[in-house]
Design a protein around this motif. Structure first.
Motif, mmCIF file in Angstrom:
data_model
loop_
_atom_site.group_PDB
_atom_site.id
_atom_site.type_symbol
_atom_site.label_atom_id
_atom_site.label_comp_id
_atom_site.label_asym_id
_atom_site.label_seq_id
_atom_site.Cartn_x
_atom_site.Cartn_y
_atom_site.Cartn_z
ATOM 1 N N TYR A 1 0.679 -1.333 -0.124
ATOM 2 C CA TYR A 1 0.080 -0.042 0.013
ATOM 3 C C TYR A 1 0.653 1.259 0.165
ATOM 4 O O TYR A 1 0.169 2.462 0.141
ATOM 5 C CB TYR A 1 -1.035 0.056 1.169
ATOM 6 C CG TYR A 1 -1.948 -1.103 1.201
ATOM 7 C CD1 TYR A 1 -2.986 -0.858 0.525
ATOM 8 C CD2 TYR A 1 -1.670 -2.302 1.846
ATOM 9 C CE1 TYR A 1 -3.934 -1.967 0.228
ATOM 10 C CE2 TYR A 1 -2.768 -3.523 1.684
ATOM 11 C CZ TYR A 1 -3.746 -3.219 1.189
ATOM 12 O OH TYR A 1 -4.588 -4.176 0.931
ATOM 13 N N GLY A 2 2.281 1.302 -0.132
ATOM 14 C CA GLY A 2 2.938 2.185 0.062
ATOM 15 C C GLY A 2 4.507 1.896 -0.027
ATOM 16 O O GLY A 2 4.628 0.821 0.430
ATOM 17 N N ASP A 3 5.310 2.833 -0.150
ATOM 18 C CA ASP A 3 6.616 2.637 -0.254
ATOM 19 C C ASP A 3 7.384 2.770 1.124
ATOM 20 O O ASP A 3 8.615 2.757 1.199
ATOM 21 C CB ASP A 3 7.429 3.514 -1.304
ATOM 22 C CG ASP A 3 7.154 3.227 -2.662
ATOM 23 O OD1 ASP A 3 6.863 2.083 -2.949
ATOM 24 O OD2 ASP A 3 7.121 3.999 -3.514
ATOM 25 N N GLU A 4 6.939 3.366 2.157
ATOM 26 C CA GLU A 4 6.993 3.706 3.295
ATOM 27 C C GLU A 4 6.353 2.944 4.433
ATOM 28 O O GLU A 4 4.863 2.914 4.258
ATOM 29 C CB GLU A 4 7.385 5.129 3.838
ATOM 30 C CG GLU A 4 8.480 5.774 3.420
ATOM 31 C CD GLU A 4 8.514 7.156 3.775
ATOM 32 O OE1 GLU A 4 9.724 7.598 3.745
ATOM 33 O OE2 GLU A 4 7.633 7.951 4.207
ATOM 34 N N ALA A 5 7.000 2.184 5.555
ATOM 35 C CA ALA A 5 6.135 1.550 6.632
ATOM 36 C C ALA A 5 6.356 2.260 7.912
ATOM 37 O O ALA A 5 7.713 2.802 8.066
ATOM 38 C CB ALA A 5 6.756 0.009 6.749
ATOM 39 N N LEU A 6 5.458 2.371 8.747
ATOM 40 C CA LEU A 6 5.554 2.923 10.003
ATOM 41 C C LEU A 6 5.582 1.640 10.967
ATOM 42 O O LEU A 6 4.485 1.154 11.089
ATOM 43 C CB LEU A 6 4.513 4.064 10.360
ATOM 44 C CG LEU A 6 4.485 4.644 11.808
ATOM 45 C CD1 LEU A 6 5.398 5.783 11.791
ATOM 46 C CD2 LEU A 6 3.018 5.327 11.902
ATOM 47 N N VAL A 7 6.565 1.561 11.866
ATOM 48 C CA VAL A 7 6.587 0.562 12.777
ATOM 49 C C VAL A 7 6.517 1.453 14.147
ATOM 50 O O VAL A 7 7.607 2.298 14.385
ATOM 51 C CB VAL A 7 8.167 -0.348 12.795
ATOM 52 C CG1 VAL A 7 7.996 -1.374 13.727
ATOM 53 C CG2 VAL A 7 7.883 -0.963 11.339
#
Length: 325
Positions: free
Chosen positions: A183-189
Motif C-alpha cells: 500500500y505504499g513505499d514507506e512503513a511505520l513501525v
C-alpha cells in the motif's frame, strides 16, 4: 464595486467528491453516497461526483459553491487536490492543503505532535529500499529487542486499516512489512500501546472547534482491521466511550491539542489509545473521516444529539461565508 454576497444554502450547489482510483475507492463511494443523501435531505442541492480526468475541466466550466470531500486515499487526503481547488478558486469543506498534508504523512504528523508535547507511541519509519538494502532480519530483530512485542506495522500514509498489522511474533515481522509495502513505499513501525481504542470527532462551530463524544472501538474478535471496520457485526462500538469522567476529559483535551497542533479545521477525527495508566496517546489524524454506515464520525455526531445532514450543511454555510469574507 458590487459587494460579493454568500449564496443562501437553498441556492448553493455542492459537489461531493468520492471514488477515485485509490485502494479505498469502495469505502469512499459509500461515504459519498451517505453525505450526498444527508445534505439533500436537509435541502442542500448536493451531487455526487466521481474523480477522473474530466473533474477539473468540469469544475472550471461550472464551479460549484462548495466541495465536500468523501475522497479517501492520497489525492483526497494528502492536500494535492485541495491545492488544485485553491488554484482554480473552488472552496471546500475541511482543512487546507498544508494541514491535510501534515495529517496524511503519519510520521510527519507524529513528529509535529511530539514536538508539541502531545503523547504518541514511539515509532520508526522504514522505506522499502532501506528495508531491503540493510537486511530485513537484523533490522527487525533490533526493533523488536528495543520495544518488545507486539508491534504495530502500518503504511506511512493511508487509512481504512489497509496494510495494518499487529505483530506478536518476531517471525511474523517480515510478512507484515511486505503486506504493508503493498500500500505504499514507506512503513511505520510503532511501539504497541495497549489500552482502549477511541476516536474523537471534531467539527468547527460558531465559537470554535467542538469535540464530539469519544467512540470506543471493541472488535468482537481479532484486530480492528479493514474487515472489522466495514463488516456489520464484526465490531462493537460504545458511544460515548466507557471512560471515567476525568479520563474522558483528558482524552478530549488531548484530541483538541492534536487538532490545533496539526492546524486542522472544519471536520477531522483524532484516533487515540487510552492506556490503563498514563496519558492518552494520539495514533493519527484523519481529515476525511469515513461516513459509511459503520463509520465512527457519524456515530459521534448522532451521540451528540446532532443530525449529520444539519452538521454538514452548517460546515458548507461556513465555507460560503468564508469565501466572501
Amino acid at each position: 464595486m458590487t459587494e460579493s454576497v454568500a449564496p443562501e444554502l437553498d441556492e448553493a450547489r455542492v459537489v461531493v467528491l468520492a471514488g477515485g482510483l485509490s485502494y479505498e475507492r469502495d469505502v469512499s463511494l459509500r461515504s459519498g453516497r451517505r453525505i450526498t443523501d444527508a445534505l439533500t435531505r436537509v435541502g442542500v442541492a448536493a451531487e455526487l461526483r466521481d474523480v477522473d480526468d474530466s473533474l477539473i475541466p468540469s469544475l472550471v466550466a461550472d464551479p460549484p459553491d462548495a466541495v465536500v470531500f468523501a475522497l479517501h486515499g492520497h489525492i483526497g487526503e494528502d492536500g494535492s487536490l485541495r491545492s488544485v481547488l485553491d488554484l482554480i478558486g473552488v472552496p471546500y469543506v475541511g482543512p487546507d492543503a498544508a494541514a491535510a498534508r501534515r495529517a496524511w504523512d503519519k510520521p510527519a504528523a507524529k513528529a509535529v505532535l511530539a514536538a508539541a508535547g502531545i503523547p504518541t507511541p514511539e515509532w520508526i519509519t522504514l522505506p522499502r529500499d532501506m528495508f531491503t538494502d540493510l537486511g530485513a532480519g537484523p533490522l527487525l530483530e533490533r526493533i523488536a529487542d528495543r520495544w518488545g512485542l507486539p508491534l504495530a506495522v502500518k503504511p506511512a500514509s493511508g487509512g481504512s486499516g489497509l496494510g495494518v498489522h499487529l505483530v506478536r511474533r518476531t517471525a511474523d515481522l517480515p510478512a507484515a512489512m511486505i503486506g504493508c509495502f503493498a500500500y505504499g513505499d514507506e512503513a511505520l513501525v510503532e511501539r504497541f500501546a495497549p489500552g482502549v481504542d477511541v476516536a474523537v470527532g471534531i467539527v468547527s462551530g460558531p465559537e470554535g472547534p467542538i469535540t464530539l463524544p469519544a467512540v470506543e472501538i471493541a472488535p468482537n474478535s481479532g484486530d480492528y482491521d479493514y474487515a472489522a471496520r466495514y463488516n456489520p457485526g464484526a465490531t462493537t462500538w460504545h458511544v460515548p466511550a466507557r471512560l471515567d469522567e476525568a479520563v474522558a476529559e483528558e482524552v478530549r483535551r488531548t484530541a483538541l491539542a492534536a487538532y490545533h497542533a496539526l492546524g486542522l479545521g472544519d471536520l477531522s477525527r483524532i484516533d487515540l489509545i487510552v492506556p490503563e495508566s498514563g496519558p492518552p496517546q494520539v495514533l493519527e489524524a484523519n481529515v476525511v473521516p469515513g461516513m459509511t454506515e459503520t463509520s465512527l464520525f457519524p456515530m459521534a455526531v448522532e451521540a451528540a444529539g446532532l443530525d449529520v445532514g444539519v452538521m454538514l450543511a452548517g460546515l458548507v454555510r461556513r465555507v460560503l461565508h468564508r469565501r466572501v469574507a
